[in-house]
Design an enzyme around this catalytic site. Structure first.
Site, short mmCIF file in Angstrom:
data_model
loop_
_atom_site.label_atom_id
_atom_site.label_comp_id
_atom_site.label_asym_id
_atom_site.label_seq_id
_atom_site.Cartn_x
_atom_site.Cartn_y
_atom_site.Cartn_z
N GLU A 112 2.60 -0.89 4.55
CA GLU A 112 2.28 0.49 4.18
C GLU A 112 3.58 1.22 3.86
OE1 GLU A 112 -0.48 2.23 3.79
OE2 GLU A 112 -2.07 1.05 4.73
N HIS A 133 0.85 -1.19 0.00
CA HIS A 133 0.00 0.00 0.00
C HIS A 133 0.89 1.25 0.00
CE1 HIS A 133 -3.39 -2.38 1.96
NE2 HIS A 133 -2.35 -3.08 2.36
N TYR A 134 0.32 2.41 -0.33
CA TYR A 134 0.92 3.65 0.13
C TYR A 134 0.02 4.21 1.23
CZ TYR A 134 -2.00 6.38 -3.29
OH TYR A 134 -3.02 6.94 -4.02
N THR A 135 0.61 5.04 2.09
CA THR A 135 -0.16 5.55 3.22
C THR A 135 -1.21 6.56 2.79
OG1 THR A 135 1.62 7.16 3.60
CG2 THR A 135 1.63 5.15 4.96
N HIS A 169 -2.49 -2.86 -3.40
CA HIS A 169 -3.85 -2.68 -2.90
C HIS A 169 -4.84 -2.52 -4.07
CE1 HIS A 169 -6.40 -0.69 0.53
NE2 HIS A 169 -6.85 -1.87 0.19
N ASP A 191 -3.49 2.44 -4.95
CA ASP A 191 -2.13 2.37 -4.41
C ASP A 191 -1.54 0.95 -4.56
OD1 ASP A 191 -4.25 1.88 -2.40
OD2 ASP A 191 -2.64 1.55 -0.98
#
Length: 236
Positions: A96, A31-33, A138, A148
Site C-alpha cells: 500500500e 495499491h494506493y491507500t 490493483h 489504483d
C-alpha cells in the site's frame, strides 16, 4: 522495532487481518491507500472489523511499515484475477502506497516515496523470484472495481530497473485487430476482460496514462501487441 534488509528500514505495526497462504508467492500488487492520511490508512489496515490488510505500507516520506509477515496471506486484493490466478491474496505480496487517491485529492507520488517503493519491490522480487510481468497494480487485477495506484504512478521508474514491464516504444506495428480481437489479446496478456471497457481503461491507465478514455485505438493495439512479443522494448 527497526529492522535492516538490503538498505531497507521498516517499522513493525502488526495487523491481525491475515490467514494462511494456499499458493506460493508469484506476484507483487501495488495499491494506493485512498484515504486522507497515512494514520487513517494504517488504522483501517489494522482494524479487525474491516478485514483488510497488506504486507507493507510506504508513507509519503519513504518510511516503510510492515503490517503482515510475507509468509502469511494478507487481505489486500479482494475479488481479482491475473493470468489465471484468482486467489491473488494467496499468491502475492501487497504494498500500500500512501496517497489520498482519486476520491480525496489524487496527487503525484513524492520521490522519497517512490525510491522506497523501488527498494522494497526489488527486494521482494529477488527473494521470491517474481517476473516483472507479475508486478502489477490493483487496477490490473480488478479493473471493474479499482483504479489504483492510478495514472500518476511512475511505472517507468520501475521498468527502467526491470522491476515492471515497460511501455513499449520501439518497433510498434498496428495489428489491426477488431475491438473483440483486442480484448482476446488483453485476456491472453493477463487481464480479466469480463467488462471489456473496464479492462481497456485499466490497460490504458497502466501503459498509456496520458489518455485514459476506454477507446481501443491504434496506439493501444500497438502497445499490447508489443507486450505480447518476447522482450518488449521501451522505457526500461
Amino acid at each position: 522495532m527497526m529492522q535492516d534488509r538490503a538498505e531497507l528500514n521498516w517499522i513493525d505495526a502488526p495487523s491481525p487481518n491475515f490467514d494462511e497462504r494456499k499458493l506460493p508467492v508469484s506476484m507483487i500488487v501495488l495499491h494506493y491507500t485512498g484515504m486522507k492520511t497515512a494514520e487513517e490508512a494504517i488504522e483501517r489496515l489494522r482494524d479487525p472489523e474491516f478485514k483488510v490488510s497488506c504486507h507493507w505500507l510506504v508513507a509519503e516520506d519513504g518510511q516503510v511499515v510492515r503490517l503482515v509477515d510475507e509468509s502469511k496471506r494478507a487481505w489486500h486484493a479482494g475479488k481479482s484475477h491475473w493470468r489465471g490466478v484468482t486467489d491473488i491474496n494467496s499468491a502475492s505480496v501487497g504494498i500500500e502506497i500512501v496517497n489520498p487517491g482519486h476520491e480525496f485529492g489524487y496527487r503525484p507520488f513524492p520521490d522519497e516515496q517512490i525510491d522506497a517503493v523501488i527498494r522494497l519491490t526489488a527486494d521482494i522480487k529477488d527473494r521470491h523470484g517474481i517476473t516483472r510481468g507479475n508486478v502489477v497494480g490493483h487496477s490490473d487485477i480488478a479493473p471493474a472495481r479499482k483504479q489504483d495506484p492510478g495514472e500518476l504512478f511512475p511505472w517507468g521508474n520501475l521498468a527502467r530497473l526491470r522491476l515492471a514491464l515497460p511501455r513499449p516504444t520501439k518497433g510498434l506495428m498496428d495489428p489491426g485487430w477488431t475491438d473483440g480481437g483486442f480484448l482476446l489479446a488483453l485476456d491472453r496478456f493477463g487481464y480479466d476482460v469480463t467488462d471489456g471497457l473496464a479492462a481497456t481503461v485499466a490497460f490504458q491507465r497502466r501503459f498509456r496514462p496520458e489518455l485514459v478514455d476506454g477507446t481501443i485505438d491504434a496506439e493501444c493495439r500497438m502497445i499490447l501487441l508489443a507486450l505480447l512479443l518476447p522482450k518488449p522494448q521501451g522505457d526500461d
